[in-house]
Structure formats: C-alpha cells, structure tokens
Write a protein that holds these residues in place. Sequence first.
Motif, PDB file in Angstrom:
ATOM      1  N   ARG A 158       4.182   5.774  -5.556  1.00 59.02           N
ATOM      2  CA  ARG A 158       3.994   5.835  -7.012  1.00 59.02           C
ATOM      3  C   ARG A 158       3.030   6.952  -7.395  1.00 59.02           C
ATOM      4  N   ILE A 159       1.983   7.104  -6.610  1.00 59.07           N
ATOM      5  CA  ILE A 159       1.004   8.165  -6.879  1.00 59.07           C
ATOM      6  C   ILE A 159       1.675   9.532  -6.805  1.00 59.07           C
ATOM      7  N   GLU A 176       0.819  -1.218   0.000  1.00 55.15           N
ATOM      8  CA  GLU A 176       0.000   0.000   0.000  1.00 55.15           C
ATOM      9  C   GLU A 176       0.855   1.272   0.000  1.00 55.15           C
ATOM     10  N   LEU A 177       1.902   1.306   0.823  1.00 51.91           N
ATOM     11  CA  LEU A 177       2.755   2.499   0.859  1.00 51.91           C
ATOM     12  C   LEU A 177       3.517   2.678  -0.451  1.00 51.91           C
ATOM     13  N   GLY A 198       5.707  12.573  -1.245  1.00 53.80           N
ATOM     14  CA  GLY A 198       6.265  11.264  -1.582  1.00 53.80           C
ATOM     15  C   GLY A 198       7.470  10.920  -0.727  1.00 53.80           C
ATOM     16  N   GLY A 199       8.331  11.907  -0.481  1.00 56.23           N
ATOM     17  CA  GLY A 199       9.487  11.685   0.369  1.00 56.23           C
ATOM     18  C   GLY A 199       9.094  11.333   1.795  1.00 56.23           C
ATOM     19  N   SER A 200       8.064  11.990   2.292  1.00 55.83           N
ATOM     20  CA  SER A 200       7.576  11.687   3.648  1.00 55.83           C
ATOM     21  C   SER A 200       7.037  10.266   3.733  1.00 55.83           C
ATOM     22  N   ILE A 201       6.309   9.853   2.723  1.00 55.89           N
ATOM     23  CA  ILE A 201       5.797   8.484   2.689  1.00 55.89           C
ATOM     24  C   ILE A 201       6.958   7.490   2.619  1.00 55.89           C
ATOM     25  N   SER A 202       7.986   7.824   1.833  1.00 56.58           N
ATOM     26  CA  SER A 202       9.156   6.952   1.733  1.00 56.58           C
ATOM     27  C   SER A 202       9.850   6.799   3.083  1.00 56.58           C
TER      28      SER A 202
END
Length: 146
Positions: free
Chosen positions: A48-49, A42-43, A80-84
């Motif tokens: 990707r989004i 999911e992450l 995106g960086g935060s999610i990574s």
Amino acid sequence: MEETQTESRISSLLLYGAWFVSLIAMLGSLYFSEIEGFIPCELCWYQRISMYPLVLILGIATFKNDLQVPRYVLPLSLLGGSISVLHYLEQKVPGFGGIKPCVNGVPCSSEYINWMGFITIPFLALIAFVLITIAMLILALKKTDA
C-alpha cells in the motif's frame, strides 16, 4: 503531423491507464480492509505504501500530461511489485519463510481470498504493479525514441 498526434494520444492513454490501474488497486485494497474487514498484514502495508502515492503522482501527471513521470513512478512500482512477489511466494510456496517471520497481527502467509486457486490479494497487487510498470516503460521508451 498525424503521427505526432497519434503518439500523443498513445502517451495520454498510457498515463490514463496507469492512473486508472493505481486508482482501482487503491480502492480495491480499501474495499478489502474497510468493507470486507480483512486486516492487512505487514507486507500488505508495504504494498500500500508503494501504491497509494502512485494514485496522486499519476493523477497529477495525467492532468498535466507530464511525460517525465516514469522516473518517479518506476521506482515505486518496481519496489511494490517486488514486495508483491515476495508476499505471493510466502503464501503459495510451502516452506518459504520470507524475509522475516511475522510476529504480530495477521501472518503474511494467510490468504483472505483464493480465487481459482491462485488469485490472492498480493497477486492482484502484483498485476497492478506490472501493468503500471509496463505503461511507464513504454512511455519512457517512446520519449527516448523522440
């Protein structure tokens, strides 16, 4: 006049570089899922989004030499960086549960690759987001100096 041409070249290189990084990140994620058969968690999908639109946005900005693009790119690259970072913490920090537990599909804590003991897919995504963010910040700061 010479300094303006140099600044213009640097801005173009920053745009091209950011676009190239986003393109490589997108192609890398597609390679891992479509060729290697790694099912994204999911992450991974959230990363990707955040990354895939950057390929289009930065590609158009590079083609048009649009120096206003940081205002559109920075929110996506920072998100995106935060999610990574969250994803990487979930993989590497024992007991870190993340925001919510994965209930279906591949767990977000699984590591398909683990090169040199620390390079995982979320780490690669984080590097791409950081490089894009740095390029956009430099571009934005150059624009405000002018």
